[in-house]
Design a protein around this motif. Structure first.
Motif, PDB file in Angstrom:
ATOM      1  N   PHE A  34       0.744  -1.350  -0.037  1.00  0.00           N
ATOM      2  CA  PHE A  34       0.004   0.135  -0.172  1.00  0.00           C
ATOM      3  C   PHE A  34       0.905   1.171   0.018  1.00  0.00           C
ATOM      4  CE2 PHE A  34      -3.844  -2.272   1.406  1.00  0.00           C
ATOM      5  CZ  PHE A  34      -3.159  -3.478   1.998  1.00  0.00           C
ATOM      6  N   TYR A  36      -0.179   5.112   1.149  1.00  0.00           N
ATOM      7  CA  TYR A  36      -0.822   5.993   1.900  1.00  0.00           C
ATOM      8  C   TYR A  36      -0.211   7.502   1.995  1.00  0.00           C
ATOM      9  CZ  TYR A  36      -3.982   2.670   4.226  1.00  0.00           C
ATOM     10  OH  TYR A  36      -4.604   1.580   4.337  1.00  0.00           O
ATOM     11  N   GLN A  38      -0.424  11.494   3.421  1.00  0.00           N
ATOM     12  CA  GLN A  38      -1.226  12.225   4.584  1.00  0.00           C
ATOM     13  C   GLN A  38      -0.919  13.665   4.472  1.00  0.00           C
ATOM     14  OE1 GLN A  38       0.533  11.476   8.572  1.00  0.00           O
ATOM     15  NE2 GLN A  38      -1.045  12.245   9.855  1.00  0.00           N
ATOM     16  N   LEU A  44      -4.457   9.827   7.490  1.00  0.00           N
ATOM     17  CA  LEU A  44      -3.895   9.107   6.192  1.00  0.00           C
ATOM     18  C   LEU A  44      -5.144   8.455   5.205  1.00  0.00           C
ATOM     19  CD1 LEU A  44      -1.836   8.157   8.786  1.00  0.00           C
ATOM     20  CD2 LEU A  44      -0.823   6.862   7.119  1.00  0.00           C
ATOM     21  N   PHE A  90       3.530   7.475   2.828  1.00  0.00           N
ATOM     22  CA  PHE A  90       3.784   6.299   3.756  1.00  0.00           C
ATOM     23  C   PHE A  90       3.416   4.981   2.761  1.00  0.00           C
ATOM     24  CE2 PHE A  90       4.478   8.034   7.722  1.00  0.00           C
ATOM     25  CZ  PHE A  90       3.578   9.330   7.955  1.00  0.00           C
ATOM     26  N   ILE A  94       1.157  -5.513   4.376  1.00  0.00           N
ATOM     27  CA  ILE A  94       0.696  -6.569   5.096  1.00  0.00           C
ATOM     28  C   ILE A  94       1.108  -7.906   4.930  1.00  0.00           C
ATOM     29  CG2 ILE A  94      -1.726  -7.739   5.763  1.00  0.00           C
ATOM     30  CD1 ILE A  94      -3.163  -5.401   5.319  1.00  0.00           C
ATOM     31  N   GLY A 102      -4.407  -8.645  10.379  1.00  0.00           N
ATOM     32  CA  GLY A 102      -3.825  -7.385  10.028  1.00  0.00           C
ATOM     33  C   GLY A 102      -2.427  -7.000  11.221  1.00  0.00           C
ATOM     34  N   GLN A 103      -2.175  -7.949  11.917  1.00  0.00           N
ATOM     35  CA  GLN A 103      -1.325  -7.516  12.828  1.00  0.00           C
ATOM     36  C   GLN A 103       0.082  -7.227  12.378  1.00  0.00           C
ATOM     37  OE1 GLN A 103      -3.007 -10.435  12.948  1.00  0.00           O
ATOM     38  NE2 GLN A 103      -1.924 -11.943  13.971  1.00  0.00           N
ATOM     39  N   PHE A 105       0.566  -5.527   9.616  1.00  0.00           N
ATOM     40  CA  PHE A 105       0.440  -4.420   8.944  1.00  0.00           C
ATOM     41  C   PHE A 105       1.734  -3.383   9.355  1.00  0.00           C
ATOM     42  CE2 PHE A 105      -2.626  -2.023   6.197  1.00  0.00           C
ATOM     43  CZ  PHE A 105      -1.965  -1.046   5.846  1.00  0.00           C
ATOM     44  N   PHE A 107       3.857   0.034   8.715  1.00  0.00           N
ATOM     45  CA  PHE A 107       4.274   1.112   7.953  1.00  0.00           C
ATOM     46  C   PHE A 107       5.892   1.444   7.897  1.00  0.00           C
ATOM     47  CE2 PHE A 107       0.224   3.239   7.218  1.00  0.00           C
ATOM     48  CZ  PHE A 107      -0.545   2.482   8.119  1.00  0.00           C
ATOM     49  N   PRO A 109       8.821   4.535   7.262  1.00  0.00           N
ATOM     50  CA  PRO A 109       8.754   5.877   8.160  1.00  0.00           C
ATOM     51  C   PRO A 109       8.354   7.025   7.737  1.00  0.00           C
ATOM     52  CG  PRO A 109      10.788   5.291   7.350  1.00  0.00           C
ATOM     53  CD  PRO A 109       9.933   4.061   6.908  1.00  0.00           C
TER      54      PRO A 109
ATOM     55  N   TYR B  33      -8.020  -0.592  15.521  1.00  0.00           N
ATOM     56  CA  TYR B  33      -6.615  -0.407  15.860  1.00  0.00           C
ATOM     57  C   TYR B  33      -6.478   0.918  16.366  1.00  0.00           C
ATOM     58  CZ  TYR B  33      -6.286  -3.752  12.081  1.00  0.00           C
ATOM     59  OH  TYR B  33      -6.523  -5.154  11.154  1.00  0.00           O
ATOM     60  N   TYR B  35      -3.210   3.382  16.523  1.00  0.00           N
ATOM     61  CA  TYR B  35      -1.918   3.903  16.234  1.00  0.00           C
ATOM     62  C   TYR B  35      -1.461   5.250  16.841  1.00  0.00           C
ATOM     63  CZ  TYR B  35      -1.093   0.422  12.597  1.00  0.00           C
ATOM     64  OH  TYR B  35      -0.779  -0.736  11.652  1.00  0.00           O
ATOM     65  N   PHE B  42       6.430   9.095  12.533  1.00  0.00           N
ATOM     66  CA  PHE B  42       6.531   7.654  12.609  1.00  0.00           C
ATOM     67  C   PHE B  42       5.236   7.001  13.346  1.00  0.00           C
ATOM     68  CE2 PHE B  42       8.536   3.771  12.174  1.00  0.00           C
ATOM     69  CZ  PHE B  42       8.476   2.924  13.228  1.00  0.00           C
ATOM     70  N   LEU B  43       4.703   6.029  12.530  1.00  0.00           N
ATOM     71  CA  LEU B  43       3.373   5.449  12.817  1.00  0.00           C
ATOM     72  C   LEU B  43       3.682   4.116  13.661  1.00  0.00           C
ATOM     73  CD1 LEU B  43       1.539   6.061   9.693  1.00  0.00           C
ATOM     74  CD2 LEU B  43       0.552   6.654  11.870  1.00  0.00           C
ATOM     75  N   ILE B  45       1.835   0.843  15.684  1.00  0.00           N
ATOM     76  CA  ILE B  45       0.681   0.186  16.363  1.00  0.00           C
ATOM     77  C   ILE B  45       0.861  -0.085  17.644  1.00  0.00           C
ATOM     78  CG2 ILE B  45       1.598  -2.136  15.822  1.00  0.00           C
ATOM     79  CD1 ILE B  45      -1.525  -2.799  14.990  1.00  0.00           C
ATOM     80  N   SER B  48      -4.638  -3.699  18.533  1.00  0.00           N
ATOM     81  CA  SER B  48      -5.658  -4.184  17.342  1.00  0.00           C
ATOM     82  C   SER B  48      -6.703  -5.228  18.402  1.00  0.00           C
ATOM     83  CB  SER B  48      -4.814  -4.999  16.595  1.00  0.00           C
ATOM     84  OG  SER B  48      -5.730  -5.740  15.682  1.00  0.00           O
ATOM     85  N   ILE B  56      -3.682  -7.899  19.322  1.00  0.00           N
ATOM     86  CA  ILE B  56      -2.069  -7.427  19.498  1.00  0.00           C
ATOM     87  C   ILE B  56      -2.150  -6.392  20.758  1.00  0.00           C
ATOM     88  CG2 ILE B  56      -0.575  -5.877  18.405  1.00  0.00           C
ATOM     89  CD1 ILE B  56      -1.660  -6.263  15.640  1.00  0.00           C
ATOM     90  N   SER B  94     -10.319  -2.245   9.806  1.00  0.00           N
ATOM     91  CA  SER B  94     -10.205  -2.755   8.658  1.00  0.00           C
ATOM     92  C   SER B  94     -11.149  -4.294   8.562  1.00  0.00           C
ATOM     93  CB  SER B  94      -8.700  -3.470   8.235  1.00  0.00           C
ATOM     94  OG  SER B  94      -8.265  -4.371   9.448  1.00  0.00           O
ATOM     95  N   TYR B 101      -6.285  -0.271   5.670  1.00  0.00           N
ATOM     96  CA  TYR B 101      -7.030   0.376   6.682  1.00  0.00           C
ATOM     97  C   TYR B 101      -7.788   1.431   6.055  1.00  0.00           C
ATOM     98  CZ  TYR B 101      -3.722  -1.679  10.179  1.00  0.00           C
ATOM     99  OH  TYR B 101      -3.067  -2.818  10.624  1.00  0.00           O
ATOM    100  N   PHE B 103      -8.586   5.200   8.141  1.00  0.00           N
ATOM    101  CA  PHE B 103      -8.138   5.887   9.212  1.00  0.00           C
ATOM    102  C   PHE B 103      -9.167   6.743   9.718  1.00  0.00           C
ATOM    103  CE2 PHE B 103      -3.812   4.493  10.456  1.00  0.00           C
ATOM    104  CZ  PHE B 103      -3.473   3.720   9.176  1.00  0.00           C
TER     105      PHE B 103
END
Lengths: 117, 112
Positions: A34, A36, A38, A44, A90, A94, A102-103, A105, A107, A109, B33, B35, B42-43, B45, B48, B56, B94, B101, B103
């Motif tokens: 993906f 994204y 922002q 996002l 970003f 996944i 989706g744990q 997933f 991203f 930096p 989720y 985040y 910086f993202l 998680i 979840s 999670i 999701s 996702y 958001f």
């Protein structure tokens, strides 16, 4: 551990210049990919995604990305940027496992794009 | 209709306080989720939930406690706020095995 890297922290371009933002991931299995975006002060939004099939995917606002499996890359491109493309971008991955919720997933930096008018 | 909505959008509070951020999605998604986005964008998680069940829980201080009363809601409660908690917190949702996702608009938390 799986990771996603984006080559550039900050890219500055003039309007009408071409854009390529790099993204690499470190996982050898099946992935969904993906990009994204922002915009300043916003959440996002999904630009485009790759699941399978044609490795060149087209997204919104003239963006496209190419999945190169051998290079573990999913670079984002746009032939001619506009001032309104100024945003943070970003890459995300996944990693697909059975019963994945989706744990995995992950991203990258982020890359800040500044387009000068 | 907003698909994933968070409230409040901005939250300024003093150290040591307890605060909550609410999140609701009307997409019928199974998974939600939280985040955290730091000052460098910086993202990371935090939590979840799938169908009200925690799946999670990353390395997050136990001052942070998510609560999911039903699968459309995932709230984040923070006890004893610290300066380092200042960030933008994004809720997302999701479908399981999803396409990505959706958001929320984010909650900018500033601890002073």
């Amino acid at each position: 551990a799986q990771s996603v890297s984006q080559h550039n922290h900050h890219v500055i371009l003039s309007e009408a210049a071409s854009l390529e933002l790099g993204c690499n991931y470190s996982y050898g299995g099946t992935v969904n990919l993906f990009w994204y975006v922002q915009y300043p002060g916003q959440h996002l939004q999904l630009l485009l995604k790759y699941f399978s099939g044609d490795p060149l995917v087209k997204g919104i606002k003239g963006f496209e990305a190419e999945f190169i499996k051998s290079k573990f890359s999913f670079n984002l491109r746009k032939p001619s940027v506009q001032w309104s493309d100024t945003a943070e971008y970003f890459c995300a991955v996944i990693i697909l496992h059975r019963d994945n919720y989706g744990q995995n997933f992950v991203f990258g930096p982020g890359t800040r794009l500044s387009v000068l008018p | 209709d907003t698909a994933v909505s968070q409230t409040p959008k901005y939250l300024v509070t003093q150290m040591g306080n307890d605060k909550s951020i609410k999140c609701e999605q009307n997409l019928g998604h199974d998974t939600m989720y939280w985040y955290k986005q730091d000052s460098k964008k910086f993202l990371k998680i935090m939590f979840s939930y799938n169908n009200k069940e925690l799946i999670i829980n990353e390395t997050v201080p136990n001052r942070f406690s998510p609560k999911s009363p039903d699968k459309a809601h995932l709230n984040l409660h923070i006890n004893s706020l610290e300066l380092g908690d200042s960030a933008v917190y994004f809720c997302a949702s999701s479908q399981a095995l999803s396409a990505g996702y959706t958001f929320g608009s984010g909650t900018r938390l500033t601890v002073v």
